[in-house]
Design an enzyme around this catalytic site. Structure first.
Site, PDB file in Angstrom:
ATOM      1  N   GLY A 144     -12.135 -44.688  12.233  1.00 34.25           N
ATOM      2  CA  GLY A 144     -10.939 -45.332  12.761  1.00 34.25           C
ATOM      3  C   GLY A 144     -10.695 -46.709  12.175  1.00 34.25           C
ATOM      4  O   GLY A 144     -11.611 -47.512  12.059  1.00 34.25           O
ATOM      5  N   SER A 145      -9.476 -47.025  11.823  1.00 35.12           N
ATOM      6  CA  SER A 145      -9.212 -48.268  11.122  1.00 35.12           C
ATOM      7  C   SER A 145      -7.719 -48.552  11.102  1.00 35.12           C
ATOM      8  O   SER A 145      -6.933 -47.906  11.795  1.00 35.12           O
ATOM      9  CB  SER A 145      -9.771 -48.184   9.700  1.00 35.12           C
ATOM     10  OG  SER A 145      -9.497 -46.927   9.127  1.00 35.12           O
TER      11      SER A 145
END
Length: 221
Positions: free
Chosen positions: A189-190
Site C-alpha cells: 500500500g502506498s
C-alpha cells in the site's frame, strides 16, 4: 488470450516464495494428518496467488494527441486535489494531486507526461499510513521532476506507506520521460503525489478511481 504478465520487481520474490512454501508443505504432508496438510496447502496457495496478483503488470498503451495532457501515474483513488506549499523542490504553492493505492491496486507507476528528467532522488523516512497528509513529507519517498518540452516543470513523488517497504524508481537525471513507460514500482500500500501548476485544468475529482497510464486527469495550460 494473453498470458498474465508479472512485473520484473516481483519475479524473484514469487520464485523464492514458491520454494519456501514447497519446503513448508512437504514435511506437513509427511508428518501431519491429512486435514492439517489440506489447510496448510490452501493457505499457502492463497498467499502465493495474492503475491502473484499483487505483482501483476498489465500492458497499457495510451495514444494522446495533446502533449499537455497529464495521465494518471498510478492506479487508485484520488484523495487530494488542492493548492499546497511545496517546500522540497519548488518552494512555492502548487496544485497537489494525490492518488492512494491499496494493496489490491496495480503498483507499477507510469510517467504522467513526456519531457526531460531533471531531478530523481530518494529520501529515507517513516512508514506512516500513506493516506495521512504528513506522509508526503515524513515518509520514505522518491522525488522525480520532469520538465516538459514547453518548459513547464511538474513533480511526481512516490511515497511509501505503512506496509510499503521499498520504492523502486527507474527515472534517471538526463533521461527522457516517455508515455507508456514505467517510472517505477512501490511494494504494498502506498501513494503517488503530483505537484502541478496552479492553473492546471483538472478532469477528475476527489474520490474518483483512476487507472495508471489510462485515465487523463488534467491538462497543462
Amino acid at each position: 488470450m494473453k498470458r498474465p504478465r508479472i512485473h520484473r520487481e516481483g519475479r524473484n520474490i514469487i520464485i523464492g516464495l514458491s520454494l519456501a512454501l514447497f519446503v513448508i508443505n512437504v514435511p506437513v504432508f509427511m508428518y501431519f494428518p491429512h486435514w492439517i496438510f489440506a489447510i496448510t496447502l490452501v493457505l499457502t496457495a492463497l498467499l502465493l496467488v495474492f503475491v502473484t496478483y499483487f505483482f501483476r503488470s498489465p500492458i497499457r498503451v495510451l495514444e494522446v494527441d495533446d502533449p499537455n495532457f497529464i495521465i494518471a501515474p498510478a492506479d487508485g483513488r484520488v484523495v487530494v486535489i488542492e493548492p499546497t506549499m511545496e517546500n522540497e523542490y519548488f518552494h512555492e504553492e502548487r496544485l497537489q494531486v494525490s492518488i492512494f493505492m491499496s494493496p489490491f491496486n496495480v503498483h507499477a507507476n507510469w510517467y504522467p507526461i513526456e519531457g526531460d528528467i531533471i531531478v530523481s532522488e530518494h529520501q529515507k523516512g517513516r512508514h506512516k499510513g500513506a493516506w495521512l497528509p504528513k506522509s508526503s513529507i515524513e515518509n520514505e519517498r522518491s522525488l522525480v521532476v520532469i520538465e516538459t518540452f514547453s518548459k513547464v516543470r511538474i513533480a511526481v513523488r512516490q511515497i511509501a506507506g505503512a506496509m510499503a517497504r521499498r520504492i523502486v524508481t527507474y527515472a534517471k537525471v538526463g533521461n527522457r520521460s516517455q508515455r507508456n513507460h514505467h517510472l517505477g514500482f512501490i511494494k504494498l500500500g502506498s501513494r503517488v503525489d503530483m505537484y502541478l501548476p496552479l492553473d492546471t485544468e483538472m478532469f477528475v475529482e476527489i474520490g474518483e478511481h483512476v487507472r495508471g497510464n489510462e485515465t487523463i486527469i488534467g491538462r497543462l495550460n
